[in-house]
Design an enzyme around this catalytic site. Structure first.
Site, mmCIF file in Angstrom:
data_model
loop_
_atom_site.group_PDB
_atom_site.id
_atom_site.type_symbol
_atom_site.label_atom_id
_atom_site.label_comp_id
_atom_site.label_asym_id
_atom_site.label_seq_id
_atom_site.Cartn_x
_atom_site.Cartn_y
_atom_site.Cartn_z
ATOM 1 N N ASP A 26 0.843 -1.197 0.000
ATOM 2 C CA ASP A 26 0.000 0.000 0.000
ATOM 3 C C ASP A 26 0.875 1.243 0.000
ATOM 4 O O ASP A 26 2.038 1.207 0.392
ATOM 5 C CB ASP A 26 -0.902 0.009 1.239
ATOM 6 C CG ASP A 26 -1.937 -1.094 1.174
ATOM 7 O OD1 ASP A 26 -2.370 -1.437 0.055
ATOM 8 O OD2 ASP A 26 -2.298 -1.626 2.239
ATOM 9 N N TYR A 68 -4.627 -9.632 2.248
ATOM 10 C CA TYR A 68 -4.751 -8.230 2.651
ATOM 11 C C TYR A 68 -4.549 -8.148 4.158
ATOM 12 O O TYR A 68 -5.374 -8.631 4.931
ATOM 13 C CB TYR A 68 -6.130 -7.687 2.294
ATOM 14 C CG TYR A 68 -6.383 -7.562 0.805
ATOM 15 C CD1 TYR A 68 -5.815 -6.513 0.071
ATOM 16 C CD2 TYR A 68 -7.203 -8.470 0.131
ATOM 17 C CE1 TYR A 68 -6.060 -6.372 -1.292
ATOM 18 C CE2 TYR A 68 -7.455 -8.340 -1.222
ATOM 19 C CZ TYR A 68 -6.887 -7.296 -1.934
ATOM 20 O OH TYR A 68 -7.134 -7.160 -3.265
ATOM 21 N N TYR A 83 5.389 -9.193 6.885
ATOM 22 C CA TYR A 83 4.969 -7.837 7.217
ATOM 23 C C TYR A 83 5.270 -7.543 8.674
ATOM 24 O O TYR A 83 5.263 -8.450 9.514
ATOM 25 C CB TYR A 83 3.459 -7.670 7.019
ATOM 26 C CG TYR A 83 2.978 -7.955 5.626
ATOM 27 C CD1 TYR A 83 2.843 -6.934 4.703
ATOM 28 C CD2 TYR A 83 2.652 -9.260 5.246
ATOM 29 C CE1 TYR A 83 2.386 -7.194 3.418
ATOM 30 C CE2 TYR A 83 2.205 -9.532 3.969
ATOM 31 C CZ TYR A 83 2.068 -8.501 3.055
ATOM 32 O OH TYR A 83 1.633 -8.760 1.797
#
Ligand code: ZN
Length: 431
Positions: free
Chosen positions: A252, A392, A320
Site C-alpha cells: 500500500d 490483505y 509484514y
C-alpha cells in the site's frame, strides 16, 4: 529437347520470363550447399547455354531458335555465344521477379543498417524482412507453375544475405534474445530498427510512507512520489523512451518496503546504451530516489523473466511488520491465543471495501504462515506476519466488517486496527 531436371526446368522458366542470376538460383536454393543463389543461378545459366549450344551443333534447328528467343531472358552470360552464332548482341530484359534490384539491394542495405545498430549500442540482432506483395506473388506463381520444389523465398534469401553482411562488421545474429531487429523493406530499400527493451533485475526499498509503486498522475502533478519516478533516473545513463517497473506484487501507499526489499524487473524501452555498469545505473536510480526509494540492481535479465515478477502473487511469500491498536486492553494470554489461532490458518477474504471501487468483489483464500507478536502497552502490539502473497493484512487485522474471517478483531472480540504497516520480506517462488 533432352535436358536434365535442373537445366530443363530452368530453361522452361526462362523461355517464359527473364530472371537475374539470383532469382533463378533461388528457385533451386535447396540443391547444393554452401553457395549463394547468385552462384547457383550463374552456374545453371552457363549449363543451359552449353546444352543449347550442344544441341545447336548437332544441327537442331529448334535449339538455335530457342537460343535466339531466350537470350534476352538469360542475360549477359549468353552474349559471346550469341554474337558468335548470330553476329549481334541481344537486348536484355529486367528480372521479372526483382526488377533487377535485388543484387544492389543486398549490397546497399547493410551500410544503412550498421550505423543504426551502432547508434543504439546494439551487438546482437536479427533481420526482419518486408516484401512487396506483388514480388512475393510473382515468385510464388513461378514456383507453382513450374512445380519447383527445391526453391526458397526471396524473404529468406534477403534475411540471410543481409544478416551475413552485417555480421562481417562485428555484430552477431541472435534469434533467441536479440537486442534489436533490423527491418528492411524490398524493393523500397527502407531500413528501420526496432530496439528491444533492456531488462534489469533487482530489488527496491521504500524508506518512507506515502510513496506509491506506480507513477500516480493528477492535475496538480503526481499525487505521491513513486518507485517508478525514482526509476526514471535510469534514463540519464541509458537513454530510452521510458521505464516500466515490473514488481512482484505491491504494498500500500502508506506501507514502507523494508527488510529484504521487493524483487523487481525494470524495463527500459528503446535504450540508447546497453553496456553500462550496474553500479553506475544503481547510483543514478538511487539519486533519483532521493533517499525515499532505494534500488539494488543485481543483473541484466530478459523479457521472458517478466512472468516471474508479474505472475500471480500467490506464488510468493511476504513478511509484514504491523503495528496494531486494539480498542480495549488485552492480556499476554490474548496475544498468545492470536499467535496460536492464526498460525497456518487459511483466511477467507472478500475484496476489501477500500479497493472495491476498482476491483471485482471476489472471495480469495490465503494462508497465514506464521505470526509473532510483542506487546508494547496494554492495547498496542507489534506483529511479524508471514503470509502467502495476496493476503490483505489491514483487513486480516480489522476484519473489514466481517468480510475477512477469521481476523484479529474476530478472535479478540474487540476492534483491532492496523496503524502502521511495513513489508519487510518478499520471496518469489520460481517455478
Ligand atoms: Zn531478380
Amino acid at each position: 529437347m533432352d535436358l536434365g531436371y535442373i537445366t530443363g526446368k530452368a530453361l522452361a522458366v526462362m523461355r517464359e520470363v527473364p530472371l537475374c542470376d539470383r532469382c533463378l538460383g533461388r528457385l533451386f536454393a535447396r540443391l547444393g550447399y554452401g553457395w549463394t543463389n547468385k552462384e547457383r543461378g550463374e552456374a545453371i545459366k552457363r549449363l543451359v547455354i552449353m546444352e543449347l549450344h550442344r544441341l545447336a551443333r548437332e544441327d537442331s534447328e529448334e535449339a538455335m531458335k530457342v537460343l535466339k528467343d531466350t537470350a534476352q531472358n538469360i542475360g549477359p552470360l549468353v552474349e559471346h555465344l550469341y554474337n558468335e552464332l548470330f553476329g549481334s548482341k541481344p537486348e536484355y530484359k529486367e528480372c521479372y521477379i526483382c526488377g533487377g534490384l535485388l543484387d544492389r539491394f543486398i549490397e546497399e542495405v547493410p551500410p544503412k543498417a550498421i550505423p543504426l545498430l551502432k547508434s543504439f549500442d546494439v551487438r546482437r540482432f536479427i533481420v526482419g524482412v518486408r516484401i512487396d506483395e506483388r514480388v512475393r506473388r510473382t515468385e510464388e506463381s513461378i514456383k507453382l507453375g513450374h512445380m519447383l520444389a527445391y526453391g526458397e523465398s526471396i524473404k529468406a534469401e534477403i534475411r540471410r544475405e543481409i544478416g551475413k553482411r552485417i555480421q562481417l562488421h562485428g555484430f552477431a545474429a541472435d534469434f533467441t534474445d536479440p537486442e534489436a531487429t533490423v527491418l528492411v523493406s524490398f524493393p523500397s530499400g527502407e531500413v528501420d530498427i526496432q530496439v528491444s527493451s533492456l531488462f534489469i533485475k533487482g530489488r527496491y526499498w521504500k524508506k518512507g510512507r506515502m510513496i506509491s509503486q506506480a507513477y500516480w498522475p493528477s492535475p496538480e502533478g503526481p499525487r505521491y512520489f513513486s518507485v517508478e519516478e525514482a526509476s526514471w533516473g535510469l534514463l540519464k545513463p541509458l537513454g530510452g523512451e521510458r521505464v516500466i517497473v515490473h514488481a512482484a506484487g505491491r504494498e500500500d501507499v502508506d506501507a514502507r518496503m523494508l527488510g529484504s526489499g521487493r524483487p523487481v524487473l525494470i524495463e527500459v524501452k528503446a535504450p540508447r546504451r546497453r553496456r553500462v555498469e550496474l553500479k553506475a545505473l544503481e547510483n543514478e536510480a538511487n539519486a533519483a530516489g532521493r533517499g525515499l526509494v532505494e534500488f539494488r540492481l543485481e543483473s541484466f535479465g530478459r523479457r521472458r523473466d517478466i512472468r516471474y515478477y508479474k505472475g500471480d502473487a500467490a506464488g510468493s511469500v511476504k513478511v509484514y511488520k504491523a503495528l496494531i491498536a486494539v480498542e480495549e486492553s488485552i492480556t499476554p494470554d490474548d496475544v498468545e491465543m492470536l499467535e496460536r489461532e492464526l498460525h497456518g490458518r487459511l483466511i477467507s477474504q472478500w475484496t476489501p471495501r477500500r479497493v472495491l471501487h476498482r476491483r471485482a468483489n471476489v472471495l480469495r483464500r490465503r494462508r497465514v504462515l506464521g505470526l509473532s507478536c510483542i506487546q508494547h502497552s496494554n492495547n498496542i502490539i507489534e506483529c511479524l506476519i508471514k503470509a502467502e502473497g495476496g493476503l490483505y493484512i489491514k483487513e486480516l487485522v480489522s476484519g473489514d466488517e466481517g468480510r475477512t474471517t477469521p481476523s484479529f478483531t474476530e478472535l479478540l472480540s474487540r476492534r483491532a486496527e492496523c496503524v502502521e504497516l511495513d513489508v519487510v520480506g518478499v520471496e518469489v517462488i520460481h517455478e
